[in-house]
Scaffold this motif. Structure first.
Motif, short mmCIF file in Angstrom:
data_model
loop_
_atom_site.label_atom_id
_atom_site.label_comp_id
_atom_site.label_asym_id
_atom_site.label_seq_id
_atom_site.Cartn_x
_atom_site.Cartn_y
_atom_site.Cartn_z
N LYS A 74 0.85 -1.21 -0.08
CA LYS A 74 0.03 0.05 -0.06
C LYS A 74 1.07 1.17 0.22
N ILE A 75 1.73 1.18 0.90
CA ILE A 75 2.82 2.38 1.00
C ILE A 75 3.50 2.58 -0.18
N ARG A 76 3.94 1.82 -1.04
CA ARG A 76 4.79 1.60 -2.35
C ARG A 76 3.76 2.03 -3.47
N ASP A 77 2.66 1.60 -3.50
CA ASP A 77 1.87 1.91 -4.67
C ASP A 77 1.06 3.44 -4.42
N GLU A 78 0.89 3.87 -3.38
CA GLU A 78 0.42 5.34 -3.21
C GLU A 78 1.64 6.25 -3.46
N TRP A 79 2.97 5.82 -3.11
CA TRP A 79 3.79 6.69 -3.35
C TRP A 79 4.12 6.73 -4.76
N MET A 80 4.23 5.58 -5.48
CA MET A 80 4.50 5.52 -6.94
C MET A 80 3.18 6.25 -7.78
N ASP A 81 2.10 6.07 -7.33
CA ASP A 81 1.01 6.88 -7.86
C ASP A 81 0.96 8.30 -7.83
N TYR A 82 1.46 8.75 -6.64
CA TYR A 82 1.85 10.37 -6.46
C TYR A 82 2.93 10.53 -7.23
N ARG A 83 4.03 10.04 -7.51
CA ARG A 83 5.13 10.16 -8.33
C ARG A 83 4.87 10.17 -9.83
N MET A 84 4.26 9.16 -10.25
CA MET A 84 4.15 8.77 -11.65
C MET A 84 2.88 9.05 -12.10
N LEU A 85 1.69 9.27 -11.43
CA LEU A 85 0.39 9.34 -11.92
C LEU A 85 -0.20 10.90 -11.64
N GLY A 86 0.57 11.49 -10.63
CA GLY A 86 0.14 12.86 -10.20
C GLY A 86 -1.01 12.85 -9.29
N LYS A 87 -1.30 11.79 -8.65
CA LYS A 87 -2.35 11.72 -7.47
C LYS A 87 -1.91 12.38 -6.37
N PRO A 88 -2.89 12.83 -5.39
CA PRO A 88 -2.38 13.47 -4.22
C PRO A 88 -1.18 12.72 -3.48
N ARG A 89 -0.30 13.63 -2.93
CA ARG A 89 0.75 13.12 -2.19
C ARG A 89 0.46 12.55 -0.80
N PRO A 90 1.00 10.97 -0.52
CA PRO A 90 0.46 10.60 0.49
C PRO A 90 1.15 11.15 1.83
N ASN A 91 0.33 10.83 3.01
CA ASN A 91 1.11 11.48 4.30
C ASN A 91 1.74 10.45 4.88
N TYR A 92 3.05 10.07 4.19
CA TYR A 92 4.06 9.28 4.67
C TYR A 92 5.43 10.23 4.82
N PRO A 93 5.93 9.81 6.04
CA PRO A 93 7.28 10.61 6.11
C PRO A 93 8.35 10.22 5.04
N ASN A 94 9.51 11.13 5.11
CA ASN A 94 10.53 10.75 4.15
C ASN A 94 11.39 9.58 4.55
N VAL A 95 11.56 9.59 6.26
CA VAL A 95 12.21 8.28 6.52
C VAL A 95 11.26 7.86 7.67
N MET A 96 10.90 6.15 7.43
CA MET A 96 10.19 5.65 8.36
C MET A 96 10.96 4.34 8.92
N TYR A 97 11.26 4.42 10.10
CA TYR A 97 12.33 3.36 10.62
C TYR A 97 11.57 2.59 12.00
N PHE A 98 12.26 1.33 12.31
CA PHE A 98 11.46 0.43 13.27
C PHE A 98 12.66 0.26 14.58
N VAL A 99 12.39 0.50 15.69
CA VAL A 99 13.23 0.48 16.64
C VAL A 99 12.90 -0.85 17.51
N PRO A 100 14.04 -1.92 17.22
CA PRO A 100 13.77 -3.13 17.96
C PRO A 100 13.72 -3.06 19.38
N VAL A 101 13.15 -3.77 20.33
CA VAL A 101 13.07 -3.77 21.60
C VAL A 101 11.95 -3.06 22.02
N LYS A 102 12.15 -1.78 21.67
CA LYS A 102 10.66 -0.84 21.95
C LYS A 102 9.70 -1.26 21.07
N ASN A 103 10.07 -1.86 19.71
CA ASN A 103 8.92 -2.32 18.75
C ASN A 103 7.98 -1.37 18.39
#
Length: 358
Positions: A74-103
């Motif tokens: 879903k994240i990939r498809d919405e990002w690609m649709d925004y970049r390649m098809l001109g759809k609205p920009r999805p509300n995703y951060p530039n960087v998304m990372y996971f902190v183990p143990v904190k999970n």
């Protein structure tokens, strides 16, 4: 290379996989050339390599919880649709990372994180840091003052790999956070451990170590591992790296070693993220091999691919104000990076039923 094109990029990797370093480096270079971090997205999960692994939540001795399984499609498809098809920009951060143990997931504008406090942990001992029962310690206050540590590296009996980022090519060696105490029982492994932490410490980002050493062979390797030590004694590996001495200054102009002379080598470990809980300890292992993760150095100075000749290396690791061996950890101060809740993957349908359509 990167200045030949300036196009947006979507980068996905995992803290446990072999392509981690290359993927992050590609993202960093693209951002540096393009000058606009918003043109590039980086996602780093607690994953192994492979298309299906982002759906895995448990690897070796750690369970990363249900939030590890995100809806990456879903994240990939919405990002690609925004970049390649001109759809609205999805509300995703530039960087998304996971902190183990904190999970937990975090969001950021760029990587490495601007709030990172690069903290030196110095190696110290009384000259007997061999094995986990030795006297090696880590501390942040000042360089160690103790006697240099010594170990013997025999290429015919290398330190074995217990956790591999490329297990499929390594004969089924496990991946992820494996207990390394069997390795730490060997006398050719130097072990440096902090005191129990009074409060939790989060690290996220690049990890490097500088090891000051001398040896009696023309060439050898320095292997460094970072581990999370639990109150029950388990020593779970987080990241690893290795440096070949003759390439310490340049890959294009290798230089052999003089016996007994002191050198410094910088070892780049894989980037990592981890939350060291209060009561845990931070541990560093130093040795000269990690086989078969990395090909053995035969210590002769010759091409290891064309010779079977071996030499045993007697190596000293120094830790003093003049030779301050240390590891640099990317400490993230509490509260400086925002939490994030990515879309989770839809439930897996029962066998024989089609997957839900978006």
């Amino acid at each position: 290379f990167y200045d030949r094109f300036k196009i947006p990029s979507f980068n996905v990797t995992g803290w446990l996989e072999g392509q981690l370093r290359g993927t992050i480096q590609g993202y960093e270079n693209a951002v540096q050339v393009g000058k606009n971090p918003a043109d590039h997205m980086l996602i780093v999960g607690p994953w192994l390599h492979g298309v299906n692994n982002p759906r895995n939540r448990k690897v070796s001795e750690r369970d990363y919880g249900p939030t590890a399984i995100i809806d990456l499609n879903k994240i990939r498809d919405e990002w690609m649709d925004y970049r390649m098809l001109g759809k609205p920009r999805p509300n995703y951060p530039n960087v998304m990372y996971f902190v183990p143990v904190k999970n937990e997931w975090r969001r950021a504008d760029v990587y490495p994180l601007p709030s990172t406090q690069y903290t030196k942990y110095y190696l110290e001992s009384g000259g007997k840091a061999n094995t986990l029962n030795g006297d090696g310690v880590l501390r942040t206050t000042s360089p160690g003052k103790g006697t240099a540590d010594e170990f013997v590296y025999d290429p015919a009996n290398p330190v074995p790999t217990l956790s591999s980022r490329t297990a499929g090519n390594r004969g089924g060696i496990p991946s992820g956070a494996v207990d390394y105490r069997p390795v730490e029982a060997r006398p050719d492994v130097l072990v440096y451990t902090s005191s129990p932490l009074q409060e939790g410490v989060e690290i996220t980002g690049p990890v490097t170590a500088t090891i000051h050493f001398s040896t009696d062979v023309p060439d050898t390797d320095l292997s460094v591992k970072l581990l999370d030590v639990y109150p029950d004694g388990r020593s779970l590996i987080l990241t690893e790296g290795i440096g070949r001495a003759r390439f310490r200054s340049s890959y294009s102009k290798p230089e052999l070693l003089e016996a007994g002379k002191t050198y410094a080598i910088e070892v780049e470990l894989f980037p990592t993220s981890n939350y060291f809980e209060a009561g845990h300890r931070i541990r560093v292992e130093v040795t000269s091999s990690d086989f078969p993760n990395f090909g053995r150095n035969l210590n002769t100075g010759k091409n290891n691919e064309t010779t079977t000749e071996m030499r045993v290396a007697h190596t000293r690791v120094l830790h003093s104000s003049a030779a301050p061996s240390h590891i640099v950890l990317p400490v993230i101060p509490s509260g400086t990076v925002s939490a994030y809740e990515p879309p989770l993957a839809p439930p897996t349908p029962p066998e024989g039923q089609p997957a839900p359509q978006r």
